[in-house]
Design an enzyme around this catalytic site. Sequence first.
Site, PDB file in Angstrom:
ATOM      1  N   ASN A   1      41.679  -1.628  -5.046  1.00 43.74           N
ATOM      2  CA  ASN A   1      40.398  -0.494  -5.008  1.00 43.74           C
ATOM      3  C   ASN A   1      39.236  -1.352  -4.418  1.00 43.74           C
ATOM      4  O   ASN A   1      38.388  -0.858  -3.609  1.00 43.74           O
ATOM      5  CB  ASN A   1      40.075   0.092  -6.399  1.00 43.74           C
TER       6      ASN A   1
ATOM      7  N   ARG B   1      37.623  -3.834 -19.356  1.00 40.59           N
ATOM      8  CA  ARG B   1      36.790  -4.209 -20.695  1.00 40.59           C
ATOM      9  C   ARG B   1      35.828  -3.037 -20.995  1.00 40.59           C
ATOM     10  O   ARG B   1      35.171  -2.158 -20.206  1.00 40.59           O
ATOM     11  CB  ARG B   1      35.839  -5.322 -20.391  1.00 40.59           C
TER      12      ARG B   1
ATOM     13  N   GLU C   1      43.816   6.924  -4.311  1.00 39.46           N
ATOM     14  CA  GLU C   1      42.361   6.248  -4.859  1.00 39.46           C
ATOM     15  C   GLU C   1      41.731   5.438  -3.798  1.00 39.46           C
ATOM     16  O   GLU C   1      40.599   5.571  -3.789  1.00 39.46           O
ATOM     17  CB  GLU C   1      42.920   5.239  -5.911  1.00 39.46           C
TER      18      GLU C   1
ATOM     19  N   HIS D   1      39.556   6.325 -12.089  1.00 36.64           N
ATOM     20  CA  HIS D   1      40.412   6.560 -13.134  1.00 36.64           C
ATOM     21  C   HIS D   1      41.959   7.011 -12.460  1.00 36.64           C
ATOM     22  O   HIS D   1      41.751   8.281 -11.845  1.00 36.64           O
ATOM     23  CB  HIS D   1      40.097   7.141 -14.401  1.00 36.64           C
TER      24      HIS D   1
ATOM     25  N   ARG E   1      30.843  -8.751 -27.538  1.00 36.60           N
ATOM     26  CA  ARG E   1      30.712  -8.020 -26.488  1.00 36.60           C
ATOM     27  C   ARG E   1      29.216  -8.007 -25.750  1.00 36.60           C
ATOM     28  O   ARG E   1      29.120  -8.029 -24.499  1.00 36.60           O
ATOM     29  CB  ARG E   1      31.123  -6.572 -26.762  1.00 36.60           C
TER      30      ARG E   1
ATOM     31  N   ASP F   1      36.459   6.866 -20.032  1.00 38.93           N
ATOM     32  CA  ASP F   1      36.911   7.740 -19.120  1.00 38.93           C
ATOM     33  C   ASP F   1      36.389   9.160 -19.063  1.00 38.93           C
ATOM     34  O   ASP F   1      36.841  10.204 -18.944  1.00 38.93           O
ATOM     35  CB  ASP F   1      38.498   7.923 -19.062  1.00 38.93           C
TER      36      ASP F   1
ATOM     37  N   GLY G   1      42.955  -5.795  -7.714  1.00 38.60           N
ATOM     38  CA  GLY G   1      41.751  -5.474  -6.793  1.00 38.60           C
ATOM     39  C   GLY G   1      41.979  -4.716  -5.651  1.00 38.60           C
ATOM     40  O   GLY G   1      41.084  -4.903  -4.737  1.00 38.60           O
TER      41      GLY G   1
ATOM     42  N   ASN H   1      33.262   4.530 -11.734  1.00 33.16           N
ATOM     43  CA  ASN H   1      34.596   4.126 -12.256  1.00 33.16           C
ATOM     44  C   ASN H   1      35.681   4.975 -11.541  1.00 33.16           C
ATOM     45  O   ASN H   1      35.285   6.218 -11.237  1.00 33.16           O
ATOM     46  CB  ASN H   1      34.687   4.338 -13.918  1.00 33.16           C
TER      47      ASN H   1
HETATM   48  C1  GRF Z   1      43.887   1.701 -10.626  1.00 30.84           C
HETATM   49  O1  GRF Z   1      44.781   2.503 -10.645  1.00 30.84           O
HETATM   50  C2  GRF Z   1      42.523   2.416 -11.163  1.00 30.84           C
HETATM   51  O2  GRF Z   1      42.580   3.614 -10.901  1.00 30.84           O
HETATM   52  C3  GRF Z   1      42.549   2.060 -12.577  1.00 30.84           C
HETATM   53  O3  GRF Z   1      43.232   0.607 -12.475  1.00 30.84           O
HETATM   54  C4  GRF Z   1      43.983   0.243 -11.263  1.00 30.84           C
HETATM   55  C5  GRF Z   1      43.445  -0.681 -10.684  1.00 30.84           C
HETATM   56  O4  GRF Z   1      44.091  -1.240  -9.629  1.00 30.84           O
HETATM   57  N1  GRF Z   1      41.471   1.889 -12.944  1.00 30.84           N
HETATM   58  P1  GRF Z   1      43.429  -2.178  -8.462  1.00 30.84           P
HETATM   59  O5  GRF Z   1      43.122  -3.497  -9.479  1.00 30.84           O
HETATM   60  O6  GRF Z   1      42.290  -1.348  -7.915  1.00 30.84           O
HETATM   61  O7  GRF Z   1      44.426  -2.423  -7.486  1.00 30.84           O
END
Ligand code: GRF
Length: 217
Positions: free
Chosen positions: A17, A94, A177, A112, A68, A148, A15, A110
């Site tokens: 991000n 997921r 990020e 990536h 799902r 993606d 978590g 999202n």
């Molecule tokens: C990040 O690198 C994000 O881009 C990818 O999964 C990772 C998650 O990291 N989708 P965090 O849980 O946000 O630290």
Amino acid sequence: MSTKKRTAILISGRGSNMKSLVEASRTADYPAEIVLVASNRPEAPGIGWAEKQGLRTAVVDHKQFPSREAFESRLQTVLDEHGVELVALAGFMRLMTPAFVERWRDRMINIHPSLLPSFKGLHTHERALAAGVKIAGCTVHFVRAEMDEGPIIAQAAVPVFPTDSPDTLAARVLEAEHRVYPAALRLVAAGGIQFGVQKVTINQHSGGTDTLFSPAI
Ligand code: GRF
């Protein structure tokens, strides 16, 4: 009444991000309010952090659902209960059904860890190093049914060094990020985006666009 967009962050793990979005949202003029952090994994470390911050949290454990669709139906209920308007996926591991994605079309984003459309899927840093790319980075995009895929909102680039391992590259990309995701959510929540058929255009007056495609090189 607050005009901030009621935003949920969906996580599955660490978590980091999510933290960057939560921290950004504490700025008075930030146009998104984090009204929910939800995880599909009860053991996700990020959910504990969110609880300690006094945020509303929910665990919707996908393993407890027969399909799902059943999982997503519960998730939708939780989102509805919190009046969520925007969803930010932050390491949410997921795949979602086309029906759920369509329901949140242009309202779910999202991040990536690659410069899409290169290196979709998992193990992006290993694959980037194996391909010998000299620039890596991350992408924030609207979610579409294909993994993606979806209109790109923001990207940040970082250099790849000859000495890099997947871990050192991942750490450099992760820093990017944490800069670019809050900037992208700000833009989306403020309505600073126009949709074309495949692409988005960022409105001129949105400001701060340098953060949305910031090369860190
Ligand atoms: C990040 O690198 C994000 O881009 C990818 O999964 C990772 C998650 O990291 N989708 P965090 O849980 O946000 O630290």
